[in-house]
Motif scaffolding. Structure first.
Motif: not given
Length: 429
Positions: A8-20, A76-88
């Motif tokens: 269930s955890a894997t499916r949840t993460a994979a389903a959100a791979a393209d989003g935060p 913090q860099d991984v967190r920003r990436l996976l939360l969709g917070l990178l600007d440029g």
């Protein structure tokens, strides 16, 4: 790798791979990757967890080179990436101490075959290629994963053919690669090559059974020359060189000036200086503007106590105290040595940094401009930057060039950019 996470955890993460991803999911991913709880991960951690990453957060694999600083990625860099917070794009970080790892030599044709097999469309080896060919790489060339950060000299999280060739080619090739990046200073480069050659020759003599002592003491040095001539840059290269040839156990360079060594009250300077020595003992200690330690005329100045502590440590064997580099103006360093005669017996190498010519300043200015994302007028760069060199020579004073050297290029760039900003249309820069 560990057993797979619940489906269930894997499916949840994979389903959100393209989003935060959620904070909880990101924490779980990070705990899996950073098992040592160091707060950062390297290429070898990505490769070791490749299957998990491809399922849980493929975006990390795709964007690793974008968020890495010298091949290393922080929490913090991984967190920003996976939360969709990178600007440029992120600015590349500085990674001191790279280039200290060692590798066995490999024939160039064999190395070329490896590079051709692993390189991406842009002609470099990145994390995706290492993951795709991880079984082959770990079997045949594990250093490409385990020492990725050392091979990646410029810290862009990609390995070029030149970087790979330098890493596997040996210390001489690595040193030439580093010296080529320094503008001018040809006489100084010859001094560095001679130092390297002397160390290697003594090592070869001992291996043949000759009773030569060679480097009986730590190779303490003086770097003397005007500001802006690259003393600190060469000190970083020297620290990595000493590590590569086995003189020191760490490629680390610790940079200090008078305030880091001298205390304000009686009895505090000795322990303060000793603390710096202990922290740097595995590598190189770079004392910039060393003459300031004894420039004061007062007999009660504590700078002399710092010098005495440094001099005592210079007699210690390698590993108990660092290799020391004393740097400063040529004339001031001569006064510094005369004021502390014991230094003559302890310092065996002096390196002279000459002032840059207008032609060399033109080359530095072009590199600086390009590195900041701007371009110069092509006419200025024609005929070996002749027009640019003439412009610098005719519009700057010889004394200013001597006092600033490479720092003058920073000042010129700032002035040129201000003029450009005044001309450009904010709507169409």
């Amino acid at each position: 790798e560990r057993a797979a996470e619940p489906a269930s955890a894997t499916r949840t993460a994979a389903a959100a791979a393209d989003g935060p991803l959620s904070e909880a999911c990101i924490r779980r991913i990070w705990q899996r990757l950073d098992r040592s709880s160091s707060g950062s991960i390297q290429v070898k951690d990505i490769v070791a967890n490749a299957s998990f990453i491809q399922l849980e957060c493929p975006r990390l694999l795709e964007q690793y080179g974008r968020i890495a600083h010298g091949g290393v990625v922080k929490n913090q860099d991984v967190r920003r990436l996976l939360l969709g917070l990178l600007d440029g794009p992120l600015a590349p970080g500085q990674s001191e101490g790279r280039g200290g790892a060692k590798a066995a030599k490999m024939p160039e044709d064999q190395l070329s075959d490896v590079f051709s097999r692993l390189k991406d469309a842009d002609g470099t080896i990145g994390v995706k290629a290492l993951v795709a060919h991880r079984a082959y790489v770990m079997r045949a060339f594990p250093a490409l994963i385990n020492d990725f950060e050392a091979i990646d000299v410029d810290g862009d999280s990609k390995v070029t053919w030149d970087e790979l060739k330098v890493f596997y080619g040996g210390t001489a090739e690595w040193l030439e690669h580093e010296l080529e990046a320094i503008v001018g200073l040809e006489e100084l480069k010859s001094q560095v090559r001679a130092f390297h050659r002397s160390v290697l020759l003594d090592r070869s003599r001992r291996s043949l059974g000759h009773a030569v002592q060679g480097m009986a003491k730590a190779p303490h040095m003086i770097f003397q020359g005007s500001p802006g001539t690259g003393k600190t840059s060469l000190a970083r290269i020297m620290a990595r060189l000493l590590h590569r040839i086995g003189v020191t156990s760490s490629p680390e360079l610790r940079e200090v000036q008078r305030p880091e060594l001298v205390a304000e009250h009686v009895g505090q300077t000795g322990p303060k200086t000793q603390g710096v020595l202990d922290a740097a003992k595995a590598g190189v200690l770079f004392i910039d503007e060393a003459y300031r330690l004894t420039a004061a005329e007062s007999k009660n100045d504590f700078g002399r106590e710092a010098v005495e502590t440094l001099m005592a440590a210079m007699n210690d064997p390698l590993g108990k105290a660092p290799v020391m580099i004393f740097a400063g103006y040529t004339a001031d360093m001569a006064d510094f040595m005369r004021a502390n005669e014991g230094l003559y017996r302890r310092i065996g190498y002096a390196f002279d940094f000459s002032d840059y010519s207008p032609e060399e300043l033109a080359q530095i200015f072009e590199q600086l401009t390009r590195g900041r994302g701007f371009q110069l007028e092509p006419a200025l760069l024609a005929d070996g930057r002749a027009a640019l060199a003439k412009l610098i020579e005719e519009n700057t004073l010889p004394r200013a060039r001597s006092l600033m050297n490479g720092g003058l290029c920073e000042r010129l760039f700032d002035a040129a950019k201000q003029c450009l900003d005044a001309r450009d249309d904010p709507q169409r820069p």
